[in-house]
Write an enzyme that holds these catalytic residues in place. Structure first.
Site, PDB file in Angstrom:
ATOM      1  N   CYS A  68      -2.296  -2.177   7.821  1.00 48.56           N
ATOM      2  CA  CYS A  68      -2.231  -3.171   6.739  1.00 48.56           C
ATOM      3  C   CYS A  68      -1.008  -4.080   6.828  1.00 48.56           C
ATOM      4  O   CYS A  68      -1.075  -5.251   6.442  1.00 48.56           O
ATOM      5  CB  CYS A  68      -2.316  -2.472   5.392  1.00 48.56           C
ATOM      6  SG  CYS A  68      -3.963  -1.763   5.142  1.00 48.56           S
ATOM      7  N   GLN A  84       8.356 -12.519  22.295  1.00 48.93           N
ATOM      8  CA  GLN A  84       8.178 -13.927  22.691  1.00 48.93           C
ATOM      9  C   GLN A  84       8.884 -14.894  21.731  1.00 48.93           C
ATOM     10  O   GLN A  84       8.322 -15.896  21.300  1.00 48.93           O
ATOM     11  CB  GLN A  84       6.684 -14.265  22.779  1.00 48.93           C
ATOM     12  CG  GLN A  84       5.966 -13.428  23.835  1.00 48.93           C
ATOM     13  CD  GLN A  84       4.465 -13.626  23.805  1.00 48.93           C
ATOM     14  OE1 GLN A  84       3.986 -14.694  23.443  1.00 48.93           O
ATOM     15  NE2 GLN A  84       3.741 -12.595  24.182  1.00 48.93           N
ATOM     16  N   ASP A 142       0.793  -1.252   0.000  1.00 45.83           N
ATOM     17  CA  ASP A 142       0.000   0.000   0.000  1.00 45.83           C
ATOM     18  C   ASP A 142       0.814   1.285   0.000  1.00 45.83           C
ATOM     19  O   ASP A 142       0.435   2.264   0.664  1.00 45.83           O
ATOM     20  CB  ASP A 142      -0.963   0.017   1.195  1.00 45.83           C
ATOM     21  CG  ASP A 142      -1.948  -1.134   1.192  1.00 45.83           C
ATOM     22  OD1 ASP A 142      -1.900  -1.952   0.259  1.00 45.83           O
ATOM     23  OD2 ASP A 142      -2.762  -1.224   2.130  1.00 45.83           O
ATOM     24  N   VAL A 151       3.069   0.339   4.247  1.00 47.77           N
ATOM     25  CA  VAL A 151       2.342   1.150   5.244  1.00 47.77           C
ATOM     26  C   VAL A 151       0.907   0.660   5.381  1.00 47.77           C
ATOM     27  O   VAL A 151       0.357   0.082   4.448  1.00 47.77           O
ATOM     28  CB  VAL A 151       2.344   2.638   4.835  1.00 47.77           C
ATOM     29  CG1 VAL A 151       3.755   3.175   4.761  1.00 47.77           C
ATOM     30  CG2 VAL A 151       1.628   2.897   3.517  1.00 47.77           C
ATOM     31  N   THR A 152       0.301   0.927   6.536  1.00 46.24           N
ATOM     32  CA  THR A 152       0.942   1.417   7.739  1.00 46.24           C
ATOM     33  C   THR A 152       1.280   0.211   8.628  1.00 46.24           C
ATOM     34  O   THR A 152       0.616  -0.818   8.565  1.00 46.24           O
ATOM     35  CB  THR A 152       0.032   2.387   8.534  1.00 46.24           C
ATOM     36  OG1 THR A 152      -1.163   1.700   8.918  1.00 46.24           O
ATOM     37  CG2 THR A 152      -0.336   3.610   7.710  1.00 46.24           C
ATOM     38  N   LYS A 205      -7.771  -4.708   4.874  1.00 44.76           N
ATOM     39  CA  LYS A 205      -6.480  -4.316   5.422  1.00 44.76           C
ATOM     40  C   LYS A 205      -5.435  -5.395   5.131  1.00 44.76           C
ATOM     41  O   LYS A 205      -4.305  -5.090   4.792  1.00 44.76           O
ATOM     42  CB  LYS A 205      -6.586  -4.068   6.926  1.00 44.76           C
ATOM     43  CG  LYS A 205      -7.646  -3.057   7.344  1.00 44.76           C
ATOM     44  CD  LYS A 205      -7.437  -1.712   6.698  1.00 44.76           C
ATOM     45  CE  LYS A 205      -8.399  -0.669   7.270  1.00 44.76           C
ATOM     46  NZ  LYS A 205      -8.455   0.534   6.395  1.00 44.76           N
ATOM     47  N   LYS A 240      -6.570  -5.016  -3.052  1.00 46.05           N
ATOM     48  CA  LYS A 240      -7.217  -5.628  -1.892  1.00 46.05           C
ATOM     49  C   LYS A 240      -8.267  -4.687  -1.304  1.00 46.05           C
ATOM     50  O   LYS A 240      -8.001  -3.497  -1.131  1.00 46.05           O
ATOM     51  CB  LYS A 240      -6.170  -6.007  -0.836  1.00 46.05           C
ATOM     52  CG  LYS A 240      -5.370  -4.848  -0.287  1.00 46.05           C
ATOM     53  CD  LYS A 240      -4.248  -5.381   0.575  1.00 46.05           C
ATOM     54  CE  LYS A 240      -3.497  -4.324   1.322  1.00 46.05           C
ATOM     55  NZ  LYS A 240      -4.262  -3.518   2.266  1.00 46.05           N
TER      56      LYS A 240
HETATM   57  C1  C5J Z   1      -3.188   0.833   5.436  1.00 51.18           C
HETATM   58  C2  C5J Z   1      -4.914   2.134   6.483  1.00 51.18           C
HETATM   59  N1  C5J Z   1      -2.666   0.563   4.242  1.00 51.18           N
HETATM   60  N2  C5J Z   1      -4.116   2.593   7.425  1.00 51.18           N
HETATM   61  N3  C5J Z   1      -4.433   1.378   5.462  1.00 51.18           N
HETATM   62  O1  C5J Z   1      -2.569   0.635   6.453  1.00 51.18           O
HETATM   63  O2  C5J Z   1      -6.094   2.406   6.513  1.00 51.18           O
END
Ligand code: C5J
Length: 233
Positions: A165, A205, A27, A160-161, A135, A132
């Site tokens: 995602c 862990q 993304d 990201v982020t 997420k 997609k």
């Molecule tokens: C992603 C979002 N790509 N933060 N989307 O993380 O909504």
């Protein structure tokens, strides 16, 4: 050429087989990264995501040169939003919701300028781009089929982020049996605390969801296979 590499990582070095490892770029879209875009309209500091671009660009170049599969993803929806659940559509600031007009076209709608990947990380012809609606990169996509078809078992996870995602995808990948190596400086969050905790959760862990490494460690391990690891202007 198929090679085994050892990459320094937390909680322990990770051994990669280049023939069964893919770089996943999640993304890196204009809507999330560009000033004036969707991400910034929500009050976020997009500079934090833009920091990811230079190291990720170097990793992308090296992985391409080493012959790794590179897969890009984009979060977004059909123009009629029929693939966007009402629960997702109704959230967020009322004037900045999915499908609304934004600086770079309709927000997170496929085919719009803002939905596409930033120029610096543009996919090369032939590199899969997985669209997609969720997420996670596995939900309602053909990603798993593509990875199976190419024998991939390990994912170098970037994009990201970190807490949304990237994390959702890493969790989905774990449940499907993939090994995940998250490159800490090649994933980004608008929130430094989410970034810190998001990475810590991956390697906690003894490797709850996998490993955390970084671009320098990967580029060092790939060095015998590459010549293009220097920063590009
Ligand atoms: C992603 C979002 N790509 N933060 N989307 O993380 O909504």
């Amino acid at each position: 050429m198929r090679t085994t590499l050892t990459v320094p990582a937390d909680p322990a070095p990770v051994v990669l087989d280049t023939g069964s490892t893919a770089l996943l770029v999640i993304d890196m879209q204009r809507d999330f990264l560009l000033p004036g875009g969707f991400g910034e309209s929500l009050g976020n500091d997009v500079g934090r995501l833009q920091q990811v671009v230079p190291p990720l660009r170097r990793v992308l170049a090296a992985c391409r040169e080493a012959g790794l599969l590179v897969v890009h993803t984009r979060e977004g929806h059909l123009p009629d939003l029929s693939d966007c659940p009402p629960a997702k559509l109704g959230r967020g600031a009322p004037s900045s919701r999915i499908g609304d007009p934004g600086r770079y076209g309709r927000i997170l709608v496929r085919g719009e300028y803002g939905h596409d990947i930033v120029d610096e990380l543009a996919p090369l012809p032939g590199e899969p781009v997985v669209d997609k609606p969720g997420k996670g990169a596995f939900y309602a996509t053909d990603l798993e089929d593509r990875l199976r078809a190419t024998g991939v078992r390990t994912l170098l996870v970037t994009g990201v982020t970190t807490e949304v995602c990237v994390h959702t995808t890493v969790r989905e990948a774990n449940d499907r049996g993939y090994e995940c190596v998250v490159l800490g400086d090649c994933v980004g969050s608008y929130d430094p605390e989410f970034q810190r905790v998001g990475l810590a959760m991956v390697s906690a862990q003894g490797g709850l969801f996998g490993w955390v490494s970084d671009s320098a460690a990967l580029l060092g391990a790939l060095a015998p296979l590459t010549t293009t690891t220097a920063p590009t202007p």
